[in-house]
Design an enzyme around this catalytic site. Structure first.
Site, PDB file in Angstrom:
ATOM      1  N   ASP A  24       0.822  -1.211   0.000  1.00  0.00           N
ATOM      2  CA  ASP A  24       0.000   0.000   0.000  1.00  0.00           C
ATOM      3  C   ASP A  24       0.862   1.269   0.000  1.00  0.00           C
ATOM      4  OD1 ASP A  24      -2.352   1.411  -0.032  1.00  0.00           O
ATOM      5  OD2 ASP A  24      -2.703   1.274   2.122  1.00  0.00           O
ATOM      6  N   ASN A  72     -11.035  -2.426  -5.204  1.00  0.00           N
ATOM      7  CA  ASN A  72     -10.266  -1.551  -6.098  1.00  0.00           C
ATOM      8  C   ASN A  72     -10.959  -1.345  -7.455  1.00  0.00           C
ATOM      9  OD1 ASN A  72      -7.034  -2.722  -4.863  1.00  0.00           O
ATOM     10  ND2 ASN A  72      -8.173  -0.888  -4.282  1.00  0.00           N
TER      11      ASN A  72
END
Ligand code: IPE
Ligand code: IPE
Ligand code: MG
Length: 251
Positions: A24, A72
Site C-alpha cells: 500500500d 479496487n
C-alpha cells in the site's frame, strides 16, 4: 542481494514459511513527488521485484502479494486500466526471471473479472512456471477475503445439495479446502506498508494466527532492508496459539 551483515541477523531456522504483503501507498508516494498516482504504481513494480528476490534468496516458500482488491474496482477507470496494463507488461517481462529463479506463479481471486489479455498472460505464465519449486508467488487479483469465503460457502452448499457432504461434516478442513488458498499454508507473517493499520479484506480466514507487521514505509520505497526488518520483528515474537508462555517452554 541481501547485505551479508543484515542477513546474518536473521535466523534461517525460524523463517516464516509464508509471507503475505498488503502493498500500500503507491498513490501517496507519487503525490509526494508531484506526480500522478499511476507513477507510484510503476515504481511499485521495483519494490515487487525486490520483495520477490529477497524472499527467494532467504528460502521463504510462499509469498502472497495483494495487488488488486475486489474494492479496487471502484477506483477511477483510468487508474484501473493503467494497473491492468502494468500487470500484463510486468508479467510478460518478468516470466524469464521467474523461470530462472525457480518461481511458480499462481493467482487467487476472481480472475474472471480481469480483462481478457490479462487473463491470457497470467494463464500462460502460470502454466509455464507450474513445475518450478523454489518458491510459490501468489498474486491476489480481484481478490477479497469475504469474496473467497462466500465462494467457498457456495461450493460447500452444492456438495451438500448433491449428497456428497453432510452439514455436520463441515469443519475447518472442509472450509479450508474450499478456499482459493487451499493449497498453501496460512501466512505466518502479514506485512502492510504505508502506515495504515487495517486488513482491507485481505486473507480474512487465513490470518487467524499470523503475526502482523505494520510499517510507515510507502510501498515503492519498501526495499530489502525493510523486508529483513519485518522478518526480524517476526522472529522477536512469541507465537502462543492460545497457549501460555510457560507451556511453550516445556516440551
Ligand atoms: C496500493 O497503493 C496499490 C493498490 C491498491 C493497487 P494505493 O494505490 O492504494 O496507494 P495509496 O494508498 O492511495 O497511497
Ligand atoms: C489494499 O489497499 C488493497 C491492495 C493493496 C491491493 P487499498 O489502498 O485499496 O486499501 P484501503 O482502501 O486503504 O483500505
Ligand atoms: Mg491504498
Amino acid at each position: 542481494m541481501i547485505d551479508p551483515q543484515l542477513k546474518a541477523q536473521i535466523d534461517p531456522a525460524r523463517l516464516p514459511q509464508h509471507v503475505a504483503i498488503i502493498m500500500d501507498g503507491n498513490g501517496r508516494w507519487a503525490k509526494q513527488q508531484g506526480h500522478l498516482r499511476v507513477f507510484g504504481h510503476k515504481h511499485g513494480v521495483k519494490a515487487v521485484r525486490s520483495a520477490i528476490e529477497t524472499a527467494t534468496e532467504l528460502g521463504i516458500g510462499y509469498l502472497t502479494l495483494y495487488a488488486f482488491s475486489t474494492e479496487n474496482w471502484n477506483r477511477p477507470q483510468f487508474e484501473i486500466n493503467a494497473l491492468m496494463e502494468l500487470l500484463v507488461n510486468t508479467i510478460e517481462k518478468e516470466t524469464p526471471t521467474l523461470m530462472k529463479n525457480g518461481i511458480r506463479l499462481e493467482t487467487i481471486g476472481n480472475t474472471d473479472q480481469l480483462p481478457k489479455d490479462c487473463r491470457q498472460t497470467l494463464l500462460k505464465t502460470v502454466e509455464k512456471t507450474k513445475d518450478n519449486d523454489r518458491m510459490t508467488l501468489i498474486l491476489a487479483l480481484s481478490y477479497s477475503g469475504r469474496w473467497d469465503i462466500i465462494e467457498a460457502v457456495r461450493n460447500i452448499s452444492k456438495r451438500i445439495q448433491s449428497g456428497d457432504l453432510q452439514p455436520d461434516e463441515i469443519d475447518e478442513t472442509v472450509l479450508n479446502s474450499a478456499l482459493n488458498t487451499a493449497a498453501y499454508p496460512n501466512p505466518d507473517l502479514l506485512i502492510r506498508t504505508s502506515g495504515e493499520q487495517r486488513i482491507s479484506n485481505f486473507l480474512l480466514w487465513e490470518i487467524a494466527y499470523s503475526e502482523i507487521h505494520f510499517t510507515p514505509v510507502l510501498w515503492p520505497d519498501f526495499g530489502v532492508e525493510d523486508f529483513c526488518n519485518a522478518l526480524l520483528d517476526f522472529q522477536s515474537r512469541e507465537r502462543r496459539f492460545g497457549k501460555t508462555g510457560e507451556q511453550l517452554k516445556t516440551p
